[in-house]
Design a protein around this motif. Structure first.
Motif, PDB file in Angstrom:
ATOM      1  N   LYS A 204       0.841  -1.196   0.000  1.00  0.00           N
ATOM      2  CA  LYS A 204       0.000   0.000   0.000  1.00  0.00           C
ATOM      3  C   LYS A 204       0.878   1.247   0.000  1.00  0.00           C
ATOM      4  N   VAL A 205       0.522   2.206  -0.841  1.00  0.00           N
ATOM      5  CA  VAL A 205       1.170   3.521  -0.836  1.00  0.00           C
ATOM      6  C   VAL A 205       0.271   4.440  -0.012  1.00  0.00           C
ATOM      7  N   VAL A 206       0.793   4.932   1.102  1.00  0.00           N
ATOM      8  CA  VAL A 206       0.004   5.727   2.036  1.00  0.00           C
ATOM      9  C   VAL A 206       0.141   7.218   1.751  1.00  0.00           C
ATOM     10  N   ALA A 207       1.371   7.681   1.525  1.00  0.00           N
ATOM     11  CA  ALA A 207       1.626   9.110   1.302  1.00  0.00           C
ATOM     12  C   ALA A 207       1.668   9.409  -0.191  1.00  0.00           C
TER      13      ALA A 207
ATOM     14  N   ILE B  16       4.350  15.106   6.257  1.00  0.00           N
ATOM     15  CA  ILE B  16       4.374  13.939   7.138  1.00  0.00           C
ATOM     16  C   ILE B  16       5.271  14.195   8.337  1.00  0.00           C
ATOM     17  N   THR B  17       5.061  13.405   9.380  1.00  0.00           N
ATOM     18  CA  THR B  17       5.957  13.393  10.543  1.00  0.00           C
ATOM     19  C   THR B  17       6.744  12.090  10.491  1.00  0.00           C
ATOM     20  N   ASP B  18       7.692  11.950  11.396  1.00  0.00           N
ATOM     21  CA  ASP B  18       8.481  10.709  11.422  1.00  0.00           C
ATOM     22  C   ASP B  18       7.649   9.505  11.851  1.00  0.00           C
ATOM     23  N   ALA B  19       6.457   9.726  12.364  1.00  0.00           N
ATOM     24  CA  ALA B  19       5.583   8.625  12.777  1.00  0.00           C
ATOM     25  C   ALA B  19       4.644   8.156  11.664  1.00  0.00           C
TER      26      ALA B  19
ATOM     27  N   SER C 156       6.317  -8.691   3.018  1.00  0.00           N
ATOM     28  CA  SER C 156       7.340  -9.699   2.780  1.00  0.00           C
ATOM     29  C   SER C 156       7.066 -10.876   3.698  1.00  0.00           C
ATOM     30  N   MET C 157       7.035 -12.057   3.131  1.00  0.00           N
ATOM     31  CA  MET C 157       6.796 -13.283   3.897  1.00  0.00           C
ATOM     32  C   MET C 157       5.536 -13.167   4.755  1.00  0.00           C
ATOM     33  N   LYS C 158       4.484 -12.593   4.167  1.00  0.00           N
ATOM     34  CA  LYS C 158       3.164 -12.428   4.793  1.00  0.00           C
ATOM     35  C   LYS C 158       3.177 -11.491   5.997  1.00  0.00           C
ATOM     36  N   MET C 159       4.217 -10.649   6.085  1.00  0.00           N
ATOM     37  CA  MET C 159       4.289  -9.644   7.144  1.00  0.00           C
ATOM     38  C   MET C 159       4.167  -8.264   6.518  1.00  0.00           C
ATOM     39  N   GLU C 160       3.418  -7.377   7.157  1.00  0.00           N
ATOM     40  CA  GLU C 160       3.302  -5.994   6.705  1.00  0.00           C
ATOM     41  C   GLU C 160       4.352  -5.152   7.427  1.00  0.00           C
ATOM     42  N   ILE C 161       5.139  -4.402   6.644  1.00  0.00           N
ATOM     43  CA  ILE C 161       6.230  -3.611   7.192  1.00  0.00           C
ATOM     44  C   ILE C 161       6.032  -2.148   6.807  1.00  0.00           C
ATOM     45  N   PRO C 162       5.641  -1.279   7.755  1.00  0.00           N
ATOM     46  CA  PRO C 162       5.511   0.143   7.423  1.00  0.00           C
ATOM     47  C   PRO C 162       6.888   0.777   7.257  1.00  0.00           C
ATOM     48  N   VAL C 163       6.998   1.672   6.276  1.00  0.00           N
ATOM     49  CA  VAL C 163       8.245   2.390   6.022  1.00  0.00           C
ATOM     50  C   VAL C 163       8.015   3.848   6.386  1.00  0.00           C
ATOM     51  N   HIS C 164       8.875   4.379   7.255  1.00  0.00           N
ATOM     52  CA  HIS C 164       8.756   5.750   7.763  1.00  0.00           C
ATOM     53  C   HIS C 164       9.976   6.565   7.350  1.00  0.00           C
ATOM     54  N   ALA C 165       9.813   7.877   7.343  1.00  0.00           N
ATOM     55  CA  ALA C 165      10.955   8.776   7.193  1.00  0.00           C
ATOM     56  C   ALA C 165      11.622   8.926   8.562  1.00  0.00           C
ATOM     57  N   GLU C 166      12.902   9.263   8.564  1.00  0.00           N
ATOM     58  CA  GLU C 166      13.578   9.506   9.835  1.00  0.00           C
ATOM     59  C   GLU C 166      13.151  10.838  10.447  1.00  0.00           C
ATOM     60  N   ASP C 167      12.782  11.790   9.589  1.00  0.00           N
ATOM     61  CA  ASP C 167      12.340  13.118  10.042  1.00  0.00           C
ATOM     62  C   ASP C 167      11.076  13.491   9.280  1.00  0.00           C
ATOM     63  N   GLY C 168      10.338  14.450   9.807  1.00  0.00           N
ATOM     64  CA  GLY C 168       9.162  14.948   9.106  1.00  0.00           C
ATOM     65  C   GLY C 168       9.543  15.895   7.986  1.00  0.00           C
TER      66      GLY C 168
ATOM     67  N   VAL D 221       7.994  17.290   3.721  1.00  0.00           N
ATOM     68  CA  VAL D 221       7.015  17.235   2.642  1.00  0.00           C
ATOM     69  C   VAL D 221       7.463  16.203   1.619  1.00  0.00           C
ATOM     70  N   VAL D 222       6.553  15.330   1.237  1.00  0.00           N
ATOM     71  CA  VAL D 222       6.859  14.301   0.247  1.00  0.00           C
ATOM     72  C   VAL D 222       7.020  14.988  -1.112  1.00  0.00           C
ATOM     73  N   SER D 223       8.206  14.898  -1.691  1.00  0.00           N
ATOM     74  CA  SER D 223       8.436  15.516  -3.001  1.00  0.00           C
ATOM     75  C   SER D 223       8.393  14.491  -4.127  1.00  0.00           C
ATOM     76  N   GLU D 224       8.514  13.208  -3.788  1.00  0.00           N
ATOM     77  CA  GLU D 224       8.444  12.158  -4.813  1.00  0.00           C
ATOM     78  C   GLU D 224       8.074  10.844  -4.163  1.00  0.00           C
ATOM     79  N   VAL D 225       7.204  10.094  -4.808  1.00  0.00           N
ATOM     80  CA  VAL D 225       6.930   8.706  -4.445  1.00  0.00           C
ATOM     81  C   VAL D 225       7.314   7.893  -5.672  1.00  0.00           C
ATOM     82  N   ALA D 226       8.311   7.028  -5.530  1.00  0.00           N
ATOM     83  CA  ALA D 226       8.894   6.335  -6.674  1.00  0.00           C
ATOM     84  C   ALA D 226       8.342   4.930  -6.896  1.00  0.00           C
ATOM     85  N   VAL D 227       7.355   4.520  -6.104  1.00  0.00           N
ATOM     86  CA  VAL D 227       6.788   3.182  -6.227  1.00  0.00           C
ATOM     87  C   VAL D 227       5.269   3.261  -6.348  1.00  0.00           C
TER      88      VAL D 227
END
Length: 76
Positions: free
Chosen positions: A15-18, A24-27, A35-47, A49-55
């Motif tokens: 799922k693409v959330v942003a 966004i914030t770091d949370a 992967s392997m039936k597990m959902e893994i959220p990907v976060h930024a280290e800092d908050g 503005v999203v300038s590009e989503v490449a996926v």
């Protein structure tokens, strides 16, 4: 200054959330990988503005692939 968010493993983009222009914030997840039936959220280290989503949902990412770019606020 910008932060590049990269995949840490081979996974499916479940799922693409942003989207470009979102503040966004770091949370806040940017994408959720699966992967392997597990959902893994990907976060930024800092908050910022999203300038590009490449996926898109359904893509397969390899370790090191670019997921997103976050423009960080300037400190001064």
């Amino acid at each position: 200054m910008a932060e590049e968010i990269r995949a840490e493993m081979v996974a499916n983009v479940w799922k693409v959330v942003a989207k470009k222009g979102d503040t966004i914030t770091d949370a806040d997840p940017i994408v959720i990988l699966e992967s392997m039936k597990m959902e893994i959220p990907v976060h930024a280290e800092d908050g910022g503005v999203v300038s590009e989503v490449a996926v898109n949902e359904g893509d397969v990412v390899q370790e090191g692939d670019l997921i997103a770019v976050i423009e960080l606020p300037s400190n001064g």
